[in-house]
Design an enzyme around this catalytic site. Sequence first.
Site, short mmCIF file in Angstrom:
data_model
loop_
_atom_site.label_atom_id
_atom_site.label_comp_id
_atom_site.label_asym_id
_atom_site.label_seq_id
_atom_site.Cartn_x
_atom_site.Cartn_y
_atom_site.Cartn_z
N ASP A 54 0.85 -1.19 0.00
CA ASP A 54 0.00 0.00 0.00
C ASP A 54 0.88 1.24 0.00
OD1 ASP A 54 -2.78 1.29 0.59
OD2 ASP A 54 -1.36 2.29 1.92
N TYR A 59 2.85 10.09 -0.12
CA TYR A 59 3.91 9.60 0.78
C TYR A 59 5.31 9.91 0.23
CZ TYR A 59 0.01 6.77 2.60
OH TYR A 59 -1.19 6.34 3.10
N LYS A 87 -2.86 5.87 -4.28
CA LYS A 87 -3.99 6.78 -4.04
C LYS A 87 -3.79 8.11 -4.75
CE LYS A 87 -3.80 4.70 0.53
NZ LYS A 87 -2.39 4.63 0.94
N HIS A 120 -7.71 9.29 -2.03
CA HIS A 120 -7.04 9.29 -0.72
C HIS A 120 -7.90 9.94 0.37
CE1 HIS A 120 -2.70 9.38 1.06
NE2 HIS A 120 -3.59 9.10 1.99
P1 NDP Z 1 0.67 1.45 11.74
O1 NDP Z 1 -0.53 1.30 12.59
O2 NDP Z 1 0.96 0.47 10.71
O3 NDP Z 1 1.91 1.57 12.74
C1 NDP Z 1 3.19 1.85 12.27
C2 NDP Z 1 4.10 2.09 13.47
O4 NDP Z 1 4.21 0.92 14.27
C3 NDP Z 1 5.50 2.48 13.07
O5 NDP Z 1 6.00 3.41 14.00
C4 NDP Z 1 6.25 1.15 13.17
O6 NDP Z 1 7.61 1.39 13.45
C5 NDP Z 1 5.57 0.50 14.33
N1 NDP Z 1 5.53 -0.97 14.26
C6 NDP Z 1 5.33 -1.75 13.17
N2 NDP Z 1 5.29 -3.05 13.50
C7 NDP Z 1 5.46 -3.11 14.83
C8 NDP Z 1 5.51 -4.18 15.75
N3 NDP Z 1 5.35 -5.43 15.35
N4 NDP Z 1 5.72 -3.89 17.07
C9 NDP Z 1 5.86 -2.61 17.47
N5 NDP Z 1 5.80 -1.55 16.65
C10 NDP Z 1 5.61 -1.80 15.33
O7 NDP Z 1 0.63 2.92 11.16
P2 NDP Z 1 0.46 3.70 9.80
O8 NDP Z 1 -0.22 4.97 10.17
O9 NDP Z 1 1.73 3.75 9.07
O10 NDP Z 1 -0.61 2.85 8.97
C11 NDP Z 1 -0.26 1.76 8.15
C12 NDP Z 1 -0.38 2.10 6.68
O11 NDP Z 1 -1.70 2.46 6.35
C13 NDP Z 1 0.42 3.32 6.25
O12 NDP Z 1 1.80 3.09 6.21
C14 NDP Z 1 -0.23 3.63 4.92
O13 NDP Z 1 0.24 2.76 3.92
C15 NDP Z 1 -1.70 3.38 5.27
N6 NDP Z 1 -2.40 4.62 5.70
C16 NDP Z 1 -3.41 5.11 4.91
C17 NDP Z 1 -4.05 6.29 5.23
C18 NDP Z 1 -5.13 6.82 4.37
O14 NDP Z 1 -5.47 8.01 4.51
N7 NDP Z 1 -5.71 6.04 3.49
C19 NDP Z 1 -3.69 7.05 6.43
C20 NDP Z 1 -2.68 6.42 7.24
C21 NDP Z 1 -2.08 5.24 6.88
P3 NDP Z 1 8.83 0.87 12.52
O15 NDP Z 1 8.56 1.24 11.12
O16 NDP Z 1 9.99 1.59 13.11
O17 NDP Z 1 8.88 -0.63 12.73
#
Ligand code: NDP
Length: 321
Positions: A54, A59, A87, A120
């Site tokens: 995704d 981004y 998106k 988006h």
């Molecule tokens: P997430 O809920 O996926 O959380 C990401 C965070 O959690 C990062 O800081 C990551 O750190 C950490 N993390 C990942 N795996 C673990 C784990 N197993 N244990 C502990 N911490 C962990 O957040 P997002 O907001 O990034 O949402 C996911 C995706 O959804 C986005 O990346 C995007 O692609 C999409 N999205 C879409 C939106 C929309 O408007 N349509 C809006 C927001 C998100 P690290 O990377 O350091 O591991």
Amino acid sequence: MAQAAMTVQDEERYFTLVSGHRIPAVGLGTWRSGSRSDDSVFTAIVEAGYRHIDTAAEYGVHEQVGFGLQAAIKAGIRREDLFITTKLWCSDLSPDRVRIALNNALQELQVDYLDLLLIHWPFHLKEGASRPPKEGEVLELDMEGVWREMEKLVKENLVRDIGISNFTVKKLEKLLRFAQTMPSVCQMEMHPGWRNDKMLEACRKNGIHVTAYSPLGSSEGGRDLIHDEAVQRVAKKLNKTPGQILVRWAIQRGTSAIPKSTHSERIKENIGVFGWDIPNEDFEALCRIPNQKRVLSGEDLFVNKEAGPLRTVADVWDHED
Ligand code: NDP
């Protein structure tokens, strides 16, 4: 992917869309993945078995994601086995911009079609709009005109499915009044700290698959569900990690989930959610986590308190929360 070749193991790993295509239950998120996106995408696909990536123009990682995809394909993964979502950003939400934005995305991602193209956010922003927007920077959205252009992309096989994100029930109903091609997917913030049952129900009623974004509670300024007491208790009981509990919870609700990580161990961990269940009582306990609240309210992107059309966060969400 050939629909006939689905095995029992596959079945758990995919949801079927209204179009008949299948979306992998777990995908890799790429927001805030920056220059590490290429490595993350490669690791996810080749080492961890992800098939869904995704991303979004906004981004700023399309090119890195493209490098990761190309590397995975060189390593032997077939393009047709991958599911690539991107998106349309708000400044491209006018009928004359849709195709240009799609072509840019295809070029940057180095692919010749997308599996899923989403709106988006359902707001049209002036190119280069400030955050928060200045007066006159939130423009009127021609939703029907934009959707018609997206429908053409499907007919031309440039995009296999089209969908929406950050919609309300009101905006969804409006779209359904004129859509000739149904939105296959609605991507919304969903995790135990913001279940958003209302939107999930509205999508279900209309056969629209929901993808849960920020399934772990998001990053900077997000909600720390990894350390939530209920999540930790269930994780300990089932001998899983909190991340796995959160992703599994999303899947058991019938939504796909797109956890983001740039760390290979976590990328692998987050897809370890098949072949086991969260028992009912624990699933229900996770559904009862109090203080239901969005992390991504859209305030910084769209709200201008002095000059409308969106003066409050409630306006962004059509006063439905
Ligand atoms: P997430 O809920 O996926 O959380 C990401 C965070 O959690 C990062 O800081 C990551 O750190 C950490 N993390 C990942 N795996 C673990 C784990 N197993 N244990 C502990 N911490 C962990 O957040 P997002 O907001 O990034 O949402 C996911 C995706 O959804 C986005 O990346 C995007 O692609 C999409 N999205 C879409 C939106 C929309 O408007 N349509 C809006 C927001 C998100 P690290 O990377 O350091 O591991």
